[in-house]
Design a protein around this motif. Structure first.
Motif, mmCIF file in Angstrom:
data_model
loop_
_atom_site.group_PDB
_atom_site.id
_atom_site.type_symbol
_atom_site.label_atom_id
_atom_site.label_comp_id
_atom_site.label_asym_id
_atom_site.label_seq_id
_atom_site.Cartn_x
_atom_site.Cartn_y
_atom_site.Cartn_z
ATOM 1 N N MET A 50 26.936 62.537 -115.193
ATOM 2 C CA MET A 50 27.877 62.275 -116.166
ATOM 3 C C MET A 50 27.210 62.432 -117.602
ATOM 4 N N THR A 51 25.889 61.810 -117.819
ATOM 5 C CA THR A 51 25.267 61.835 -119.036
ATOM 6 C C THR A 51 24.737 63.284 -119.350
ATOM 7 N N THR A 52 24.140 63.984 -118.439
ATOM 8 C CA THR A 52 23.904 65.371 -118.356
ATOM 9 C C THR A 52 25.047 66.390 -118.931
ATOM 10 N N GLU A 53 25.995 65.881 -118.227
ATOM 11 C CA GLU A 53 27.324 66.898 -118.630
ATOM 12 C C GLU A 53 27.687 66.644 -120.186
ATOM 13 N N ALA A 54 27.594 65.405 -120.539
ATOM 14 C CA ALA A 54 28.015 64.814 -121.933
ATOM 15 C C ALA A 54 26.987 65.586 -122.892
ATOM 16 N N PHE A 55 25.682 65.377 -122.427
ATOM 17 C CA PHE A 55 24.724 66.042 -123.566
ATOM 18 C C PHE A 55 24.826 67.723 -123.588
ATOM 19 N N GLU A 56 25.211 68.147 -122.536
ATOM 20 C CA GLU A 56 25.247 69.728 -122.513
ATOM 21 C C GLU A 56 26.471 70.118 -123.202
ATOM 22 N N ARG A 57 27.647 69.557 -123.088
ATOM 23 C CA ARG A 57 28.793 69.986 -123.881
ATOM 24 C C ARG A 57 28.598 69.433 -125.320
ATOM 25 N N SER A 58 27.942 68.362 -125.705
ATOM 26 C CA SER A 58 27.811 68.060 -127.116
ATOM 27 C C SER A 58 26.732 68.970 -127.774
ATOM 28 N N GLY A 59 25.910 69.659 -126.920
ATOM 29 C CA GLY A 59 24.980 70.404 -127.696
ATOM 30 C C GLY A 59 23.581 69.770 -127.936
ATOM 31 N N PHE A 60 23.425 68.375 -127.576
ATOM 32 C CA PHE A 60 22.385 67.673 -128.227
ATOM 33 C C PHE A 60 21.307 68.162 -126.980
ATOM 34 N N PRO A 61 19.966 68.305 -127.436
ATOM 35 C CA PRO A 61 18.973 68.662 -126.335
ATOM 36 C C PRO A 61 18.428 67.334 -125.427
ATOM 37 N N GLN A 62 18.414 67.442 -124.097
ATOM 38 C CA GLN A 62 18.075 66.470 -123.296
ATOM 39 C C GLN A 62 16.474 66.106 -123.215
ATOM 40 N N ARG A 63 15.789 67.211 -123.490
ATOM 41 C CA ARG A 63 14.399 67.167 -123.581
ATOM 42 C C ARG A 63 13.643 67.450 -124.586
#
Length: 137
Positions: A50-63
């Motif tokens: 869920m967190t990964t999908e939210a970050f991908e949709r929002s455009g925020f980098p995870q790393r």
């Protein structure tokens, strides 16, 4: 069997399968699947999905960006570390999932008590109506 009063989307995302070896928990969300031996691990993976999908949709980098390292006169690229914002979001998501599941567990217990009380009331009311004397309104 789930009671329709306590069914949630988490039930669809987090399923328990009984196998001859023991229970197997499956976390399914956003097209990703992970089979786990413990419920705790399955909840962690569900929060990760869920967190990964939210970050991908929002455009925020995870790393953080990849880091270049020179090893034995060769260029090697190492993936950047996970950002603190992502880890904090993952922890929040996991906490919320656990809180929702705890509330759902309490609601299920309450529904069982309610059903028992309601069945008892209906039975007593039916007995009372059956023993009603003639002429009484």
């Amino acid at each position: 069997m789930n009671d329709k009063r306590t069914v949630s989307m988490i039930d669809l995302a987090l399923k328990r399968h009984d196998t001859p070896v023991g229970p197997l928990f499956v976390a399914v969300r956003h097209g990703r699947i992970k089979k786990c031996f413990t419920r705790d691990t399955a909840i962690r993976y569900l929060a990760f999905f869920m967190t990964t999908e939210a970050f991908e949709r929002s455009g925020f980098p995870q790393r953080h960006p990849p880091v270049r390292i020179d090893r034995d006169d060769r260029e090697v690229w190492r993936d950047g570390e996970t950002k603190a914002e992502y880890l904090a979001a993952h922890q929040r998501c996991e906490r919320r999932l656990r809180r929702i599941l705890a509330r759902k567990r309490d609601m299920t217990k309450w529904c069982e008590k309610w059903d028992a009380m309601h069945d008892r009331y209906v039975k007593e009311q039916a007995e009372l109506q059956a023993s009603k004397p003639e002429g009484v309104r």
